[in-house]
Design a protein around this motif. Structure first.
Motif, PDB file in Angstrom:
ATOM      1  N   PRO A 101       0.916  -1.129   0.077  1.00 29.24           N
ATOM      2  CA  PRO A 101       0.006  -0.073   0.001  1.00 29.24           C
ATOM      3  C   PRO A 101       0.923   1.240   0.083  1.00 29.24           C
ATOM      4  N   PRO A 102       0.411   2.353  -0.395  1.00 31.07           N
ATOM      5  CA  PRO A 102       0.941   3.577  -0.249  1.00 31.07           C
ATOM      6  C   PRO A 102       1.436   4.048   1.213  1.00 31.07           C
ATOM      7  N   LEU A 103       2.598   4.455   1.291  1.00 31.65           N
ATOM      8  CA  LEU A 103       2.910   4.550   2.740  1.00 31.65           C
ATOM      9  C   LEU A 103       2.264   5.572   3.758  1.00 31.65           C
ATOM     10  N   THR A 104       1.240   6.600   2.865  1.00 31.44           N
ATOM     11  CA  THR A 104       0.513   7.466   3.681  1.00 31.44           C
ATOM     12  C   THR A 104      -0.780   6.862   4.019  1.00 31.44           C
ATOM     13  N   LEU A 105      -0.890   5.629   4.223  1.00 30.69           N
ATOM     14  CA  LEU A 105      -2.347   5.065   4.527  1.00 30.69           C
ATOM     15  C   LEU A 105      -2.415   5.397   6.178  1.00 30.69           C
ATOM     16  N   SER A 106      -3.732   5.491   6.286  1.00 29.65           N
ATOM     17  CA  SER A 106      -4.546   5.779   7.648  1.00 29.65           C
ATOM     18  C   SER A 106      -5.078   4.509   8.360  1.00 29.65           C
ATOM     19  N   GLU A 107      -5.090   4.927   9.638  1.00 25.53           N
ATOM     20  CA  GLU A 107      -5.674   3.671  10.474  1.00 25.53           C
ATOM     21  C   GLU A 107      -7.110   3.381   9.599  1.00 25.53           C
ATOM     22  N   HIS A 108      -7.812   4.149   9.132  1.00 22.63           N
ATOM     23  CA  HIS A 108      -8.965   3.984   8.605  1.00 22.63           C
ATOM     24  C   HIS A 108      -8.953   3.064   7.316  1.00 22.63           C
ATOM     25  N   ASP A 109      -8.002   3.593   6.540  1.00 20.58           N
ATOM     26  CA  ASP A 109      -7.460   2.682   5.399  1.00 20.58           C
ATOM     27  C   ASP A 109      -7.223   1.317   5.705  1.00 20.58           C
ATOM     28  N   VAL A 110      -6.537   1.030   6.624  1.00 16.54           N
ATOM     29  CA  VAL A 110      -6.103  -0.361   6.843  1.00 16.54           C
ATOM     30  C   VAL A 110      -7.328  -1.215   7.328  1.00 16.54           C
ATOM     31  N   ASP A 111      -8.168  -0.442   8.308  1.00 13.76           N
ATOM     32  CA  ASP A 111      -9.668  -1.140   8.643  1.00 13.76           C
ATOM     33  C   ASP A 111     -10.241  -1.510   7.536  1.00 13.76           C
ATOM     34  N   MET A 112     -10.370  -0.323   6.601  1.00 14.28           N
ATOM     35  CA  MET A 112     -11.213  -0.789   5.148  1.00 14.28           C
ATOM     36  C   MET A 112     -10.729  -1.854   4.399  1.00 14.28           C
ATOM     37  N   ALA A 113      -9.569  -2.131   4.320  1.00 22.65           N
ATOM     38  CA  ALA A 113      -8.872  -3.148   3.508  1.00 22.65           C
ATOM     39  C   ALA A 113      -9.269  -4.490   4.484  1.00 22.65           C
ATOM     40  N   LEU A 114      -8.758  -4.442   5.640  1.00 22.03           N
ATOM     41  CA  LEU A 114      -9.285  -5.619   6.278  1.00 22.03           C
ATOM     42  C   LEU A 114     -10.505  -6.070   6.212  1.00 22.03           C
ATOM     43  N   GLU A 115     -11.383  -5.136   6.348  1.00 17.93           N
ATOM     44  CA  GLU A 115     -12.994  -5.679   6.310  1.00 17.93           C
ATOM     45  C   GLU A 115     -13.335  -6.107   4.993  1.00 17.93           C
ATOM     46  N   ILE A 116     -12.617  -5.649   3.861  1.00 17.39           N
ATOM     47  CA  ILE A 116     -12.829  -6.328   2.590  1.00 17.39           C
ATOM     48  C   ILE A 116     -12.446  -7.653   2.387  1.00 17.39           C
ATOM     49  N   LEU A 117     -10.959  -7.766   2.826  1.00 19.70           N
ATOM     50  CA  LEU A 117     -10.398  -9.107   2.981  1.00 19.70           C
ATOM     51  C   LEU A 117     -11.189 -10.107   3.856  1.00 19.70           C
ATOM     52  N   SER A 118     -11.632  -9.632   4.826  1.00 18.79           N
ATOM     53  CA  SER A 118     -12.546 -10.345   5.704  1.00 18.79           C
ATOM     54  C   SER A 118     -13.720 -11.005   5.055  1.00 18.79           C
TER      55      SER A 118
END
Length: 400
Positions: free
Chosen positions: A368-385
């Motif tokens: 991922p881009p190095l500028t990602l936020s906590e929310h970005d990670v949560d969104m990616a994990l939600e989609i992956l899950s």
């Protein structure tokens, strides 16, 4: 122009050496990309580790635009300020002596190989030119860097290959020592084998390689094309290993989205590379360097702290997901191994769900881009899950 027309035109006129995803990207901002019909994607590929600041970072875009309105190119027959500024920042940041700029990671690795051979021929003999790389490595697609790549799958069709390259199994110091002889000039390695499956080298092995190179006066080249410029939570991945190489190559994330390669050398290697020994018409291009200066300036302590925090968050979340067997890599260079799923199938399902990811051999790869936020990670994990929770096993589940 709509997606169908873009894809059709591409199919008619572009040489298809890539298996493209069947989507068109038209614009983006931060970690979000959009297609012509309004499709929305959360991008955890950053252009294979290139868009280090995400899409269209404002400071980066303004610096590039401002320079493009002043002077877009001069060649290396003349001096420009952005090139020298970037060189100083990189040398000060890494402790290296000099830098050569090119256009890509492959070109940077070519330059590193040439510099190592030049040092060895200057100080020893004309036949002291062999470079040892690691099995499962990837160093580029030019003929020399393709030869340096320690994966047979990349060697099909394109021989005869250059002489002067040997391959040692990663992690086996005895095997490496056995390959070293009077013709050896350098050892070249990736600290994390990216295209080889996002596999990090063992720190004790890396230190043993450094010791061997010191004893034999071999040039140690570290290919940080994918690992460098903050990707692993430090500016260079070498910092995780307390390693001082003789040559480091950078590319990908350094330009923030524009083509660049860099060969950083210590003093002993750099002193042999005088006028006429190497060149690149577009190397040090002022527009590209203007963008790269913004990238390097952004990599302060606070920025890298966020990279490390988001890496911990992302890895902890992935470990809780179904089908996940193991997680590899360092920082925001992440490989995911599954018990009973094919990474390519997971990639396709993620794309349909609006998450862009990569593969590396049998693993899913996240850059991922190095500028990602906590929310970005949560969104990616939600989609992956959600994606993994709906997938049926494609192979019998292995025992942990």
């Amino acid at each position: 122009m709509d997606s169908e027309k873009v894809i059709k035109r591409d199919g008619e006129y572009v040489l298809h050496t890539y298996n493209r995803n069947p989507i068109v990207l038209e614009k983006g901002h931060g970690l979000r990309a959009a297609g012509p019909e309004g499709q929305q994607y959360l991008d955890f590929t950053s252009g294979i580790g290139v868009n280090s600041l995400g899409y269209c970072d404002l400071d980066w875009a303004e610096a590039v635009s401002e320079q493009a309105h002043k002077l877009q190119h001069t060649s290396n027959l003349y001096y420009t300020a952005p090139c020298g500024k970037l060189a100083k920042k990189l040398c000060k940041r890494t402790g290296m002596s000099k830098v050569f700029f090119g256009n890509s990671g492959a070109e940077a690795n070519e330059g590193a190989i040439k510099a190592a051979r030049k040092y060895s021929v200057d100080h020893y003999r004309k036949d002291r030119t062999t470079v040892i790389t690691l099995v499962n490595s990837f160093h580029g697609r030019t003929i020399a860097t393709l030869t340096a790549t320690g994966q047979e799958v990349f060697h099909n069709y394109f021989g005869p290959f250059n002489e002067g390259f040997l391959y040692a199994p990663a992690g086996d110091i005895e095997a490496l020592e056995e390959l070293v002889d009077r013709t050896t000039c350098a050892v070249m390695l990736e600290l994390i084998q990216g295209e080889g499956g996002v596999m990090a080298l063992d720190p004790d092995y890396v230190q043993a390689v450094r010791k061997l190179c010191d004893e034999k006066d071999l040039v140690l080249i570290v290919d940080e094309v994918q690992t460098g410029v903050g990707r692993t939570g430090t500016f260079l991945c070498c910092e995780h290993y307390n390693l001082k190489p003789d040559v480091v190559t950078l590319a990908k994330g350094l330009g923030g989205g524009l083509p660049i390669g860099a060969v950083l050398m210590n003093e002993k290697v750099a002193e042999g590379m005088g006028p006429g020994t190497h060149g690149s018409t577009f190397g040090g291009n002022p527009v590209v360097c203007a963008g790269a200066n913004v990238v390097v300036d952004r990599m302060d302590q606070s920025f890298l702290a966020n990279v490390n925090e988001r890496a911990v968050q992302l890895r902890a979340g992935i470990a809780k997901l179904p089908h996940v067997k193991s997680i590899s890599g360092i920082g925001l260079m992440v490989g995911i191994e599954f018990y009973d799923l094919k990474a390519a199938d997971v990639l396709a399902a993620c794309r349909e769900a609006g998450l862009l990811v990569l593969t590396a051999k049998t693993r899913l790869r996240l850059l991922p881009p190095l500028t990602l936020s906590e929310h970005d990670v949560d969104m990616a994990l939600e989609i992956l899950s959600d994606v993994l929770g709906k997938m049926e096993p494609t192979a019998p589940k292995e025992q942990a």
